[in-house]
Design a protein around this motif. Structure first.
Motif, mmCIF file in Angstrom:
data_model
loop_
_atom_site.group_PDB
_atom_site.id
_atom_site.type_symbol
_atom_site.label_atom_id
_atom_site.label_comp_id
_atom_site.label_asym_id
_atom_site.label_seq_id
_atom_site.Cartn_x
_atom_site.Cartn_y
_atom_site.Cartn_z
ATOM 1 N N MET A 113 0.826 -1.183 0.000
ATOM 2 C CA MET A 113 0.000 0.000 0.000
ATOM 3 C C MET A 113 0.873 1.250 0.000
ATOM 4 O O MET A 113 0.568 2.210 -0.682
ATOM 5 C CB MET A 113 -0.909 -0.017 1.220
ATOM 6 N N MET A 114 1.950 1.193 0.775
ATOM 7 C CA MET A 114 2.809 2.366 0.853
ATOM 8 C C MET A 114 3.499 2.636 -0.482
ATOM 9 O O MET A 114 3.654 3.788 -0.882
ATOM 10 C CB MET A 114 3.848 2.173 1.946
ATOM 11 N N ILE A 115 3.873 1.593 -1.190
ATOM 12 C CA ILE A 115 4.560 1.775 -2.472
ATOM 13 C C ILE A 115 3.621 2.388 -3.501
ATOM 14 O O ILE A 115 3.999 3.307 -4.235
ATOM 15 C CB ILE A 115 5.129 0.425 -2.966
ATOM 16 N N VAL A 116 2.386 1.912 -3.550
ATOM 17 C CA VAL A 116 1.414 2.457 -4.498
ATOM 18 C C VAL A 116 1.105 3.909 -4.173
ATOM 19 O O VAL A 116 1.092 4.775 -5.063
ATOM 20 C CB VAL A 116 0.126 1.597 -4.498
ATOM 21 N N MET A 117 0.840 4.197 -2.893
ATOM 22 C CA MET A 117 0.544 5.577 -2.502
ATOM 23 C C MET A 117 1.742 6.489 -2.752
ATOM 24 O O MET A 117 1.583 7.625 -3.202
ATOM 25 C CB MET A 117 0.136 5.630 -1.026
ATOM 26 N N GLY A 118 2.927 5.996 -2.437
ATOM 27 C CA GLY A 118 4.131 6.797 -2.646
ATOM 28 C C GLY A 118 4.373 7.116 -4.104
ATOM 29 O O GLY A 118 4.697 8.249 -4.463
ATOM 30 N N ALA A 119 4.196 6.124 -4.964
ATOM 31 C CA ALA A 119 4.416 6.356 -6.394
ATOM 32 C C ALA A 119 3.352 7.286 -6.973
ATOM 33 O O ALA A 119 3.661 8.195 -7.749
ATOM 34 C CB ALA A 119 4.413 5.026 -7.138
ATOM 35 N N ALA A 120 2.097 7.089 -6.563
ATOM 36 C CA ALA A 120 1.014 7.915 -7.097
ATOM 37 C C ALA A 120 1.154 9.366 -6.658
ATOM 38 O O ALA A 120 1.083 10.294 -7.475
ATOM 39 C CB ALA A 120 -0.338 7.355 -6.652
ATOM 40 N N PHE A 121 1.364 9.584 -5.361
ATOM 41 C CA PHE A 121 1.459 10.963 -4.878
ATOM 42 C C PHE A 121 2.756 11.639 -5.281
ATOM 43 O O PHE A 121 2.801 12.859 -5.429
ATOM 44 C CB PHE A 121 1.274 11.007 -3.361
ATOM 45 N N ALA A 122 3.827 10.876 -5.443
ATOM 46 C CA ALA A 122 5.081 11.469 -5.901
ATOM 47 C C ALA A 122 4.937 11.980 -7.332
ATOM 48 O O ALA A 122 5.505 13.010 -7.688
ATOM 49 C CB ALA A 122 6.210 10.462 -5.805
ATOM 50 N N MET A 123 4.162 11.279 -8.152
ATOM 51 C CA MET A 123 3.932 11.753 -9.518
ATOM 52 C C MET A 123 2.999 12.955 -9.539
ATOM 53 O O MET A 123 3.205 13.890 -10.310
ATOM 54 C CB MET A 123 3.342 10.626 -10.367
ATOM 55 N N VAL A 124 1.989 12.943 -8.703
ATOM 56 C CA VAL A 124 1.028 14.047 -8.681
ATOM 57 C C VAL A 124 1.670 15.322 -8.156
ATOM 58 O O VAL A 124 1.508 16.400 -8.731
ATOM 59 C CB VAL A 124 -0.213 13.669 -7.833
ATOM 60 N N PHE A 125 2.413 15.207 -7.057
ATOM 61 C CA PHE A 125 3.004 16.390 -6.442
ATOM 62 C C PHE A 125 4.405 16.696 -6.943
ATOM 63 O O PHE A 125 5.020 17.655 -6.496
ATOM 64 C CB PHE A 125 3.034 16.221 -4.917
ATOM 65 N N GLU A 126 4.917 15.876 -7.832
ATOM 66 C CA GLU A 126 6.226 16.056 -8.456
ATOM 67 C C GLU A 126 7.332 16.230 -7.415
ATOM 68 O O GLU A 126 8.083 17.192 -7.424
ATOM 69 C CB GLU A 126 6.199 17.239 -9.420
ATOM 70 N N ARG A 127 7.412 15.280 -6.500
ATOM 71 C CA ARG A 127 8.436 15.286 -5.458
ATOM 72 C C ARG A 127 9.397 14.122 -5.676
ATOM 73 O O ARG A 127 9.107 13.197 -6.411
ATOM 74 C CB ARG A 127 7.803 15.119 -4.064
ATOM 75 N N ASP A 128 10.516 14.198 -4.973
ATOM 76 C CA ASP A 128 11.468 13.094 -4.983
ATOM 77 C C ASP A 128 10.830 11.907 -4.262
ATOM 78 O O ASP A 128 10.375 12.028 -3.133
ATOM 79 C CB ASP A 128 12.753 13.511 -4.276
ATOM 80 N N ILE A 129 10.773 10.777 -4.933
ATOM 81 C CA ILE A 129 10.040 9.637 -4.383
ATOM 82 C C ILE A 129 10.717 9.066 -3.144
ATOM 83 O O ILE A 129 10.044 8.584 -2.242
ATOM 84 C CB ILE A 129 9.820 8.558 -5.461
ATOM 85 N N LYS A 130 12.020 9.147 -3.020
ATOM 86 C CA LYS A 130 12.701 8.592 -1.851
ATOM 87 C C LYS A 130 12.319 9.362 -0.589
ATOM 88 O O LYS A 130 11.960 8.764 0.422
ATOM 89 C CB LYS A 130 14.211 8.624 -2.044
ATOM 90 N N SER A 131 12.399 10.658 -0.636
ATOM 91 C CA SER A 131 12.066 11.428 0.564
ATOM 92 C C SER A 131 10.571 11.374 0.852
ATOM 93 O O SER A 131 10.161 11.411 2.010
ATOM 94 C CB SER A 131 12.522 12.877 0.420
#
Length: 127
Positions: free
Chosen positions: A1-19
């Motif tokens: 769940m965390m990986i999906v949410m992290g990838a989706a929101f990182a693309m939407v908010f255009e942030r560095d996915i690691k942080s």
């Protein structure tokens, strides 16, 4: 769940996915603890009904054990969060030493909420 949410929101908010993954995990860990602690505390009185009738133990014991087990799982989640944060190179500040106080407050809040809700669950189940 965390990986999906992290990838989706990182693309939407255009942030560095690691942080963002560390940020997301640091928010999901307390929420997961609170959720699972309250649910297990609510179910502990009904699940241990036979023990409550047979053994002379304080009734606070069963929700306390349930919340303590979930708290131990929470501590392991926090340890894995620190390992992930160290692995990606996150910096730690001196405010990290206040986290045990926040953990104690979270434990007491989840125990008291779980105790109140377990009493309500038993009462309304018997109606």
């Amino acid at each position: 769940m965390m990986i999906v949410m992290g990838a989706a929101f990182a693309m939407v908010f255009e942030r560095d996915i690691k942080s963002y993954m560390v940020f997301l995990f640091s928010g999901l860990a307390p929420f997961q603890f609170l959720n699972s602690a309250i649910v297990s505390a609510c179910m502990s009185m009904v699940a241990n009904e036979k023990f409550i009738k047979k053994v002379n133990l304080p009734k606070l014991f069963f929700p306390f054990v349930s919340v303590t087990i979930e708290f131990i799982n929470f501590i392991f989640m926090i340890i894995s969060l620190y390992i992930i944060a160290l692995f990606i190179g996150a910096e730690f500040r001196s405010s990290i030493f206040l986290l045990p106080l926040a953990f104690i407050i979270l434990f007491l809040f989840s125990f008291s909420s779980g105790l109140i809700l377990s009493i309500l669950y038993v009462y309304f189940r018997d109606l």
